[in-house]
Design an enzyme around this catalytic site. Structure first.
Site, short mmCIF file in Angstrom:
data_model
loop_
_atom_site.label_atom_id
_atom_site.label_comp_id
_atom_site.label_asym_id
_atom_site.label_seq_id
_atom_site.Cartn_x
_atom_site.Cartn_y
_atom_site.Cartn_z
N ARG A 95 -36.26 -20.67 3.74
CA ARG A 95 -35.11 -21.66 4.05
C ARG A 95 -34.26 -21.55 5.29
NH1 ARG A 95 -30.12 -22.00 4.61
NH2 ARG A 95 -29.77 -21.47 2.70
N GLY A 142 -16.02 -13.02 12.37
CA GLY A 142 -17.07 -13.53 11.67
C GLY A 142 -16.48 -14.89 11.15
N THR A 169 -29.73 -14.44 12.16
CA THR A 169 -31.05 -14.73 11.67
C THR A 169 -32.17 -15.02 12.78
OG1 THR A 169 -29.84 -15.73 9.62
CG2 THR A 169 -32.13 -16.22 9.92
N CYS A 243 -22.64 -27.38 14.78
CA CYS A 243 -23.99 -26.71 14.25
C CYS A 243 -23.89 -26.20 12.88
CB CYS A 243 -24.50 -25.75 15.28
SG CYS A 243 -24.66 -26.30 17.00
N GLU A 368 -22.75 -18.95 7.14
CA GLU A 368 -22.40 -20.49 7.74
C GLU A 368 -20.85 -20.88 7.05
OE1 GLU A 368 -24.53 -21.18 9.40
OE2 GLU A 368 -26.23 -20.27 8.83
N PHE A 388 -5.27 -21.01 7.21
CA PHE A 388 -6.41 -19.88 7.65
C PHE A 388 -5.80 -18.67 8.22
CE2 PHE A 388 -8.65 -24.05 8.13
CZ PHE A 388 -9.80 -23.80 7.82
C1 LIG Z 1 -28.00 -12.61 5.86
C2 LIG Z 1 -27.15 -13.05 7.01
C3 LIG Z 1 -27.33 -14.00 8.10
C4 LIG Z 1 -26.55 -14.58 9.05
N1 LIG Z 1 -27.11 -15.37 9.96
C5 LIG Z 1 -26.14 -15.53 11.01
C6 LIG Z 1 -26.72 -16.18 12.21
O1 LIG Z 1 -27.79 -16.77 12.06
N2 LIG Z 1 -26.05 -16.42 13.04
C7 LIG Z 1 -24.59 -16.22 13.08
O2 LIG Z 1 -23.65 -16.55 14.19
N3 LIG Z 1 -23.89 -15.68 12.05
C8 LIG Z 1 -24.83 -15.07 11.04
N4 LIG Z 1 -24.37 -14.55 9.93
C9 LIG Z 1 -22.82 -14.04 10.06
C10 LIG Z 1 -22.12 -15.05 8.76
O3 LIG Z 1 -21.97 -16.27 9.29
C11 LIG Z 1 -20.60 -14.30 8.58
O4 LIG Z 1 -20.97 -13.02 7.91
C12 LIG Z 1 -19.65 -15.03 7.90
O5 LIG Z 1 -19.22 -16.00 8.81
C13 LIG Z 1 -18.49 -14.04 7.45
O6 LIG Z 1 -18.09 -13.49 8.57
P1 LIG Z 1 -18.04 -11.95 8.21
O7 LIG Z 1 -19.11 -11.41 7.51
O8 LIG Z 1 -17.65 -11.24 9.40
O9 LIG Z 1 -16.70 -11.77 7.30
P2 LIG Z 1 -15.23 -11.51 7.45
O10 LIG Z 1 -15.01 -12.96 8.43
O11 LIG Z 1 -14.73 -10.50 7.97
O12 LIG Z 1 -14.66 -11.93 5.77
C14 LIG Z 1 -14.38 -10.85 4.94
C15 LIG Z 1 -13.77 -11.52 3.68
O13 LIG Z 1 -12.51 -11.97 4.11
C16 LIG Z 1 -12.58 -13.37 3.75
N5 LIG Z 1 -11.70 -13.98 4.74
C17 LIG Z 1 -11.76 -14.04 6.01
N6 LIG Z 1 -10.79 -14.99 6.53
C18 LIG Z 1 -9.93 -15.31 5.65
C19 LIG Z 1 -8.90 -16.32 5.15
N7 LIG Z 1 -8.30 -16.90 6.30
N8 LIG Z 1 -8.55 -16.46 3.98
C20 LIG Z 1 -8.89 -16.07 2.93
N9 LIG Z 1 -10.11 -15.32 3.12
C21 LIG Z 1 -10.57 -14.94 4.38
C22 LIG Z 1 -14.02 -13.89 3.74
O14 LIG Z 1 -13.89 -15.10 3.03
C23 LIG Z 1 -14.99 -12.88 3.22
O15 LIG Z 1 -14.54 -12.88 1.80
C24 LIG Z 1 -25.29 -14.27 8.81
C25 LIG Z 1 -24.81 -13.31 7.70
C26 LIG Z 1 -25.65 -12.90 6.73
C27 LIG Z 1 -25.16 -11.93 5.82
#
Ligand SMILES: Cc1cc2nc3c(=O)[nH]c(=O)nc-3n(C[C@H](O)[C@H](O)[C@H](O)COP(=O)(O)OP(=O)(O)OC[C@H]3O[C@@H](n4cnc5c(N)ncnc54)[C@H](O)[C@@H]3O)c2cc1C
Length: 391
Positions: A95, A142, A169, A243, A368, A388
């Site tokens: 998916r 992220g 991805t 998006c 996402e 945020f």
């Molecule tokens: C298998 C997989 C496929 C992916 N595919 C894509 C893709 O195709 N394209 C793409 O661009 N990205 C992709 N991603 C990235 C994904 O969108 C990010 O991992 C996600 O947005 C979270 O970012 P991070 O992992 O850096 O976590 P962080 O942003 O570092 O967050 C770490 C933790 O802190 C929390 N946190 C952060 N900010 C706050 C806040 N203000 N208040 C409370 N809690 C907070 C988060 O909720 C999380 O629990 C993918 C990720 C995975 C695992």
């Protein structure tokens, strides 16, 4: 005499679908049964996504299926959602391929691209001949993608792109990447062929989730693209965020497919497995788990269908999509964990779909927009206060 509700469609949600919607659902369900389920445990174990599925799904109209024109199927949002649900009942990785191709790579070209860009890319992507990826996340950006460091600078009539994207991805199998980069004018989207000099991909290994999906790092070093590689229709974070809303819509349906698969696996297993002289389905503690799973699957599917109807009416807001992503993914994960318990030791093997879905849903919970970020979006929507950033 009534035979009572169907355990696999307790609220008769089937009756809420049109004939066309049932046809789409059944067609994708059959595809999942024939092409995904027989091999997906091996793909997951080996950590591969079979690229040949792209053309098959393309020929069935599943890529960019809710987009109009340019070789896309132009179906309703509900049909797109039902397809995501059926594919994710197979595997979240399959998916995810469809979501990234249709909602994250084709959608920005369709929505913000020039006529030439649409003609050049969309028909081939709809057919699965060209695979797309979406580069927004970075190692240090992220949940807050506005902190991205990838830069695009004008160089004569060209653009030069530099930066690193992470967790992308389809990255390693893509022909084209939508790269979001900071420019002097704000964030812009670029259509970048992955064979451009200076464009490198590194596969991310050692994942224990979404293993039947390619996840990559993209490294761009002085990647030169012409002026007409930029998406002309959008500047600023609203481009990538729109998006993500499209992709979250597919996820809120899809998660219910994974949940349904786990519930049905637990239901079947509990009637066959005997302990203490009777089937484990006869124990009250097991029944409670089965009922919680069944209620969650029906409730989440109804929610998805409602949001799909709103999208087809043109009234769905991005906050409502966040509601669906938040609630359906966390409930799907809870269903998967309960089902895992019902299967006992068998719940930890790939002989059954449950632990695969459970591990996959950990990624779906995060990507996402994490569960926490969806919560903050909803908190902002109901209080009018953004939280945020730490005060
Ligand atoms: C298998 C997989 C496929 C992916 N595919 C894509 C893709 O195709 N394209 C793409 O661009 N990205 C992709 N991603 C990235 C994904 O969108 C990010 O991992 C996600 O947005 C979270 O970012 P991070 O992992 O850096 O976590 P962080 O942003 O570092 O967050 C770490 C933790 O802190 C929390 N946190 C952060 N900010 C706050 C806040 N203000 N208040 C409370 N809690 C907070 C988060 O909720 C999380 O629990 C993918 C990720 C995975 C695992």
């Amino acid at each position: 005499m009534s035979t009572g509700p169907n355990p696999r469609d307790f609220l008769a949600i089937d009756s809420l679908l049109s004939d066309e919607e049932r046809l789409v659902r059944d067609t994708v369900r059959q595809f999942t049964k024939d092409r995904v389920l027989p091999d997906v445990a091996d793909w997951f174990e080996e950590g591969v996504f079979p690229k040949e599925l792209a053309k098959e799904m393309g020929s069935m109209g599943m890529l960019g299926m809710h987009l109009e024109g340019y070789g896309c199927a132009g179906t309703s949002a509900v049909n797109y959602g039902l397809a995501c649900l059926e594919l994710e009942a197979g595997d979240s990785g399959v998916r995810s391929f469809v979501s990234v191709q249709g909602s994250l790579a084709m959608f920005p070209i369709w929505k913000y691209g020039s006529e030439e860009q649409k003609e050049q890319w969309l028909p081939a992507m709809a057919a699965g001949e060209k695979i797309g990826c979406f580069g927004l996340t970075e190692p240090d950006a992220g949940s807050d993608p506005a902190e991205m460091r990838t830069r695009a600078k004008r160089d004569g009539s060209d653009w030069l792109l530099n930066g690193t994207k992470m967790w992308i991805t389809n990255g390693g199998i893509a022909d084209v990447a939508i790269i979001w980069a900071v420019t002097d004018e704000g964030v812009r989207g670029f259509i970048v062929p992955t064979n451009a000099p200076g464009f490198e991909t590194n596969t991310i290994h050692k994942k224990l989730s979404l293993r039947a999906s390619v996840t990559s790092e993209l490294v761009l070093t002085d990647v030169r693209v012409p002026e007409d590689a930029v998406l002309p229709g959008v500047t600023g974070m609203s481009g990538p965020l729109s998006c993500l809303t499209e992709a979250r819509f597919g996820i809120l349906f899809g998660a219910m497919g994974a949940a349904r698969s786990c519930y049905e696996a637990a239901l079947d297993y509990s009637s066959e497995r005997k302990q203490f002289g009777s089937s484990i389905a006869s124990f009250q503690l097991t029944q409670r788990k089965l009922v919680e799973m069944m209620v969650a699957v029906n409730r989440g599917t109804l929610l998805a269908l409602h949001l799909g109807r709103l999208k087809d009416e043109g009234t769905l807001t991005h906050e409502q999509v966040s509601f669906g992503k938040l609630d359906n993914v966390r409930n799907a994960l809870e269903v998967a964990r309960m089902a895992r318990g019902v299967l006992g030791a068998n719940g930890i093997t790939l002989e059954y779909p449950v632990i695969r879905h459970m591990n996959n849903l950990e990624s779906v919970y995060t990507y996402e927009g994490t569960n926490e970020i969806q919560t903050l979006i909803l908190g902002n929507a109901i209080t009018g206060v953004q939280s945020f950033r730490a005060p």
